[in-house]
Design an enzyme around this catalytic site. Structure first.
Site, mmCIF file in Angstrom:
data_model
loop_
_atom_site.group_PDB
_atom_site.id
_atom_site.type_symbol
_atom_site.label_atom_id
_atom_site.label_comp_id
_atom_site.label_asym_id
_atom_site.label_seq_id
_atom_site.Cartn_x
_atom_site.Cartn_y
_atom_site.Cartn_z
ATOM 1 N N SER A 75 0.873 -1.193 -0.068
ATOM 2 C CA SER A 75 0.026 -0.146 -0.010
ATOM 3 C C SER A 75 0.781 1.316 0.009
ATOM 4 C CB SER A 75 -0.944 -0.114 1.295
ATOM 5 O OG SER A 75 0.044 0.161 2.290
ATOM 6 N N LYS A 76 0.249 2.387 -0.137
ATOM 7 C CA LYS A 76 0.862 3.542 -0.342
ATOM 8 C C LYS A 76 1.972 3.670 0.990
ATOM 9 C CE LYS A 76 -0.492 6.785 -2.924
ATOM 10 N NZ LYS A 76 0.774 6.347 -3.787
#
Ligand code: GLU
Length: 490
Positions: free
Chosen positions: A265-266
């Protein structure tokens, strides 16, 4: 007779193009290329609330940038055109022509039925299932015999359409990556193939329905996709059977995790292909690093190990690619490894190969430079870890220094070096050999070491004692500009 291999990547344009999606697309592409087959890009935009034209453009451009050329699919930037004989390749454009007739056929053949259960009724029955501690499966298990399959509700009401699923036995998935999986029929409900429409109209078909109609219509032989779709597969298999379609082979590839084992994820850094592009990575490095996630190629039956072996070309990857060698468990993404591969590939590339990738990172003044100038600029900076680093290292060629590194000035701009700088300013023959000979003669005349003069020149010309090789630096600036930049120091 076996069919020619056809794979497809079918992203939903509900967000950016995630690196996990690109990895799936890459496997589809490698497999199609290996078997001399076709690779299709299909846009699955039936989620109207989240699909946008902008996201479609980002997918198309991202795929084009990363070099996964598709044989059939959209034309970048033109929603009205496509290439290939099975278009359109955007699902929303296939509603009337493809999906609705298929729903009608299933209804006519009694393989699907209209469901007029209201939300309240369904909620009621869901609660009953919850109370018994079993999952709510429409018209199966505790809900058997309660749905519209067995009793028609008020025919004047709008309806969704459900598929009649097998009621006993099991649906078998022999997955090329995951192996043999059985789904007992009583765990699978009569699922909705078309949402509730207006009045007596059939509504928008659902993902699981469209995907089967499209994969069949587009003659897809191998459905290679993320393993988040395993649970959808038995529904799709039942639909293939109801439609009388030939089943494709399925290969569900594991998802990508961050280095720490959590879903990528980010938080782990860049996750969209657009960000990777902006980081100055070569598309070939992204392809290689992604391919190596969950896949260890074997050369002559031996897993590749050495650093040299790891830097595979596309041709080698295509030749070696084998779905049987895909790992079952999730892969961990390692940015350091990608950066390492990027640097290796930058070093290996010719200047002509690098030029189109480097160009977007450079000012407009780059374009009109001569090939010889570009060759020097690229080969002089090819040690960079990324295209961004290379562009940064070339900045001096386009901009005069705005400031001068104080330590560098103090250390290298000595009185002893100034007369030598004056002589360099006066040079006019910038051919490499002539420049080198003149430079050495200046060193000798002034009793200087190469480093003394080179570092003083770098500070004067670039603002800091860091630049490509000194002759390259001079040649890239050319004599008039060297003279102009030296003026204030001599
Ligand atoms: N559109 C689906 C997604 O983006 C993929 C469908 C498929 O590959 O079958 O997850």
């Amino acid at each position: 007779m076996s069919r020619p291999v056809v794979t497809r990547f079918a992203p939903s344009p509900t967000g950016m193009l995630h690196i996990g999606g690109v990895r799936t697309a890459l496997f589809c592409w490698l497999f199609a290329r290996k078997h001399g087959g076709r690779f299709i890009l299909r846009i699955e935009d039936t989620d109207l609330s989240r699909s946008t034209d902008d996201n479609i453009r980002i997918i198309e451009e991202g795929m084009a940038w990363v070099g996964l050329d598709w044989d059939e699919g959209p034309i970048v930037g033109d929603p009205t055109q496509w290439k290939g004989p099975h278009g359109p390749y955007r699902q929303m454009q296939r509603m009337e022509s493809h999906y609705k007739p298929a729903v009608e056929r299933l209804l006519a053949e009694g393989k699907a039925y209209r469901c007029r259960c209201t939300r309240e009724e369904l909620d009621e029955r869901r609660k009953l299932a919850d109370a018994k501690g079993v999952p709510f499966t429409y018209n199966q298990g505790v809900d058997a015999g309660k749905g519209c399959r067995d009793a028609n509700h008020d025919a004047s009401q709008p309806y969704s359409v459900r598929l009649k699923m097998p009621q006993d036995g099991a649906i078998i998935l022999d997955d090329l990556v995951k192996g043999h999986i059985e789904f007992p029929a009583d765990t699978l409900d009569d699922w909705i193939i078309a949402r509730t429409g207006e009045g007596s109209e059939i509504g928008v078909p659902t993902y699981n329905f469209c995907v089967v109609v499209d994969d069949t219509g587009m003659e897809v032989t191998h459905v290679i996709r993320g393993d988040d779709h395993v649970a959808n597969t038995p529904k799709q298999i039942a639909l293939y059977q109801a439609m009388g379609y030939e089943l494709p082979q399925f290969a569900h590839v594991p998802m990508i995790l961050g280095k720490d084992g959590a879903k990528l994820s980010k938080r782990h850094g860049a996750t969209s292909i657009t960000e990777y592009q902006a980081l100055g990575l070569l598309p070939s490095a992204v392809r290689l690093a992604l391919a190596r996630l969950s896949w260890t190629p074997k050369i002559d039956g031996k897993a590749v190990e050495s650093a040299e072996e790891e830097i595979l070309t596309d041709e080698q990857m295509i030749q070696l690619f084998d779905l049987n060698e895909i790992q079952k468990s999730p892969a961990r993404f390692d940015m350091d490894k990608l950066n390492w591969m990027n640097q290796k590939l930058i070093q290996k590339a010719t200047w002509q190969e690098l030029e189109p990738h480097l160009r977007p990172f450079l000012p407009e003044a780059w374009a009109p430079k001569s090939d010889e100038w570009k060759r020097i600029a690229i080969t002089a900076t090819q040690k960079g870890k990324s295209l961004v680093e290379m562009a940064e290292a070339l900045r001096f060629a386009f901009e005069r220094p705005a400031e001068f590194d104080e330590k560098g000035v103090a250390k290298f701009m000595t009185e002893a070096v100034k007369p030598a700088l004056r002589e360099v300013a006066a040079l006019s023959d910038y051919a490499h050999d002539a420049l080198e000979a003149a430079f050495n003669a200046i060193l000798e005349r002034h009793g200087l070491k190469t480093k003394d003069l080179a570092q003083a020149l770098r500070v004067a010309l670039c603002g800091k004692p860091v630049s490509p090789g000194i002759f390259d630096t001079l040649m890239l600036l050319e004599s008039a500009e060297v003279q102009a930049r030296l003026e204030k120091w001599i």
